[in-house]
Design an enzyme around this catalytic site. Sequence first.
Site, short mmCIF file in Angstrom:
data_model
loop_
_atom_site.label_atom_id
_atom_site.label_comp_id
_atom_site.label_asym_id
_atom_site.label_seq_id
_atom_site.Cartn_x
_atom_site.Cartn_y
_atom_site.Cartn_z
N THR A 193 0.87 -1.17 0.00
CA THR A 193 0.00 0.00 0.00
C THR A 193 0.91 1.22 0.00
O THR A 193 2.06 1.15 0.45
CB THR A 193 -0.87 0.05 1.26
OG1 THR A 193 0.01 0.12 2.39
CG2 THR A 193 -1.74 -1.19 1.39
N LYS A 253 -14.54 17.30 9.87
CA LYS A 253 -15.32 17.23 11.11
C LYS A 253 -15.56 18.64 11.61
O LYS A 253 -14.71 19.24 12.26
CB LYS A 253 -14.60 16.35 12.14
CG LYS A 253 -14.60 14.90 11.66
CD LYS A 253 -13.71 13.99 12.44
CE LYS A 253 -13.75 12.60 11.81
NZ LYS A 253 -12.47 12.00 11.57
N TRP A 298 -20.19 15.61 10.45
CA TRP A 298 -19.29 15.18 9.39
C TRP A 298 -19.72 15.75 8.05
O TRP A 298 -20.89 15.66 7.68
CB TRP A 298 -19.29 13.64 9.29
CG TRP A 298 -18.51 12.99 10.37
CD1 TRP A 298 -18.09 13.57 11.54
CD2 TRP A 298 -18.06 11.63 10.40
NE1 TRP A 298 -17.40 12.66 12.29
CE2 TRP A 298 -17.37 11.45 11.62
CE3 TRP A 298 -18.16 10.56 9.53
CZ2 TRP A 298 -16.79 10.24 11.98
CZ3 TRP A 298 -17.60 9.35 9.88
CH2 TRP A 298 -16.91 9.20 11.11
P1 ADP Z 1 -3.51 4.01 -2.22
O1 ADP Z 1 -3.64 4.08 -0.72
O2 ADP Z 1 -2.16 3.96 -2.73
O3 ADP Z 1 -4.40 4.97 -2.93
P2 ADP Z 1 -5.28 1.94 -3.02
O4 ADP Z 1 -5.36 2.04 -4.48
O5 ADP Z 1 -5.33 0.61 -2.42
O6 ADP Z 1 -3.97 2.56 -2.55
O7 ADP Z 1 -6.38 2.89 -2.41
C1 ADP Z 1 -7.61 2.41 -2.01
C2 ADP Z 1 -8.48 3.55 -1.59
O8 ADP Z 1 -8.78 4.38 -2.69
C3 ADP Z 1 -9.83 3.11 -1.07
O9 ADP Z 1 -9.76 2.71 0.27
C4 ADP Z 1 -10.66 4.36 -1.27
O10 ADP Z 1 -10.47 5.29 -0.22
C5 ADP Z 1 -10.08 4.94 -2.52
N1 ADP Z 1 -10.93 4.60 -3.68
C6 ADP Z 1 -10.71 3.65 -4.59
N2 ADP Z 1 -11.68 3.66 -5.52
C7 ADP Z 1 -12.55 4.64 -5.18
C8 ADP Z 1 -13.77 5.15 -5.73
N3 ADP Z 1 -14.28 4.68 -6.85
N4 ADP Z 1 -14.38 6.15 -5.08
C9 ADP Z 1 -13.87 6.67 -3.95
N5 ADP Z 1 -12.72 6.24 -3.39
C10 ADP Z 1 -12.06 5.24 -3.99
#
Ligand code: ADP
Length: 523
Positions: A171, A421, A426
């Site tokens: 990540t 917040k 929220w």
């Molecule tokens: P990074 O932390 O590098 O961005 P990830 O690609 O695993 O790694 O990120 C996942 C996060 O991206 C999700 O937990 C969410 O917060 C956000 N995310 C992914 N797709 C969407 C989407 N379609 N709409 C809103 N948020 C999204």
Amino acid sequence: MNGSMLDWPLTLDRILVHAERWHPDQAVVGAAPDGTMARRTYAECADRARRLSAALVAHGIEPGDRVATLGWNTLPHFEAWYAIMGIGAVCHTLNLRMDAAQLAWIARDAGDRLLLVDPALLPVAEAMRALCPAIEGIIVLGAGTDALIAAHDPARWGGFGEDQPAGLCYTSGTTGDPKGVLYTHRSNFLHTLAIIQPDLFGIGAADSVLPIVPMFHANAWGIAFAAPAVGAKLVLPGARLDGASVHRLIAGEGVTMSAAVPTVWQGLLDHLDRVGGGLAPLRRVVIGGSACPPSMQRRLTDHYGIEVRHAWGMTELSPLGTVAAPSAASAALSPEEGGRLLQSQGRPPLGVDLKVVSDDPDAGPDTPGRLFARGYATVGRYFGRDTPATDAEGWFETGDVAVIDRHGFLHITDRDKDVVKSGGEWISSQGLEAIAAEHPAVAHCAVIAADCDRWGERPLLVVQLREGEDCSDASLLEPFDGTVPRWWVPDGIVRVDAMPLGATGKIDKRALRDAYRDHLRAS
Ligand code: ADP
């Protein structure tokens, strides 16, 4: 008693073997560093990947060993994936937007033995290796792998169990140190079977598929497995992901389906605004990684006839969580209400389970709460950690805040850490961003929580205007009029020339918060 079906482990080498056997002449093309397109077939890629496997074995790479890659989506990178995974080693995709120190930290944590790297990234690879002496060697993708392929006979693939590790992806560490997710052959194989389905990415043998999402961003969302699995043409874009380059690839390679984060599509739309022209034969795009603004979805659909599939997921989910596709419910609703369902993050496929938990026991079903996920391709434990990443029932807390509506569609309202917040209430930063993006002068926007003495936090709108556009603050705030409660309307606006982007091409809200957290106090 066990069943008595054939023991046929779901291992990823079988995907390229299937393409080699049943779609041998299908094209796999990739942009070379000089911008020209290299062309091969699945049969050629499989043969070359097996020879590269033999070179890895000759080096002493054994099942379970980690071999890292640092590269764009290219033909040599695609072959390297299968070469590594086919012999049971673990393909660790490093994120090329990180610096040498971050990469070295991750390579040490992963215990990487070898590093395969794009020629253009050799300097950062060398700097990283200096900080990580356990890496035994660096092989250049292209010149280096070609020489090894020429010098070796094909190796044999398979012969290991489906629960063996296949890939490792970290990540990006927006909170705390990066954490490794160690995918199994089985989890990626089943994930592949899921995403090719019509209600997900809907990929078939007649498609030409362009994964713009990088192979280091959660396995290019699975597309480097899905395309050979169905025998689709695979178009690998290399390093040039600007609007003009993507436009050229779509027309030149007959791309029918593609996937990327919203900032990439914004670049393509801006390019089309400047030069005109259409997107044929592209018919479907998957947009995810961060929320796709409804205004972007409408432009792609109404102006260019593209079906947008909005997807939500994360590295820990391999990555697919949900996709918004038409359902009986969306078809039966008014166009406006049905459209809202398709603008949401959608529904999970078989094998992904979701729940929303509110901390308020009196909360109704429409109150956003913490989103949890579990399934066959959800992380159980981070790499090298002793404790589970889930609760006792296997639920993984995603860090997102969401509502699941009565039709079963997921609406992400925010990341936990991005919620504003204000006075104990929220405010959804993503909700405000979707509204701000409606303004025709806005190219990119983000809403962040700015510190405020009276309310704790207040929303601050950060915008990057389209080239050549100018407009007043009052005009930028107009789209909020009547669409949200007055106390949701951002208290200030910051204009930036270029939005900071994070390691996976999404707007980097942490950088914006660091820069503008005090903006409302100062003004
Ligand atoms: P990074 O932390 O590098 O961005 P990830 O690609 O695993 O790694 O990120 C996942 C996060 O991206 C999700 O937990 C969410 O917060 C956000 N995310 C992914 N797709 C969407 C989407 N379609 N709409 C809103 N948020 C999204």
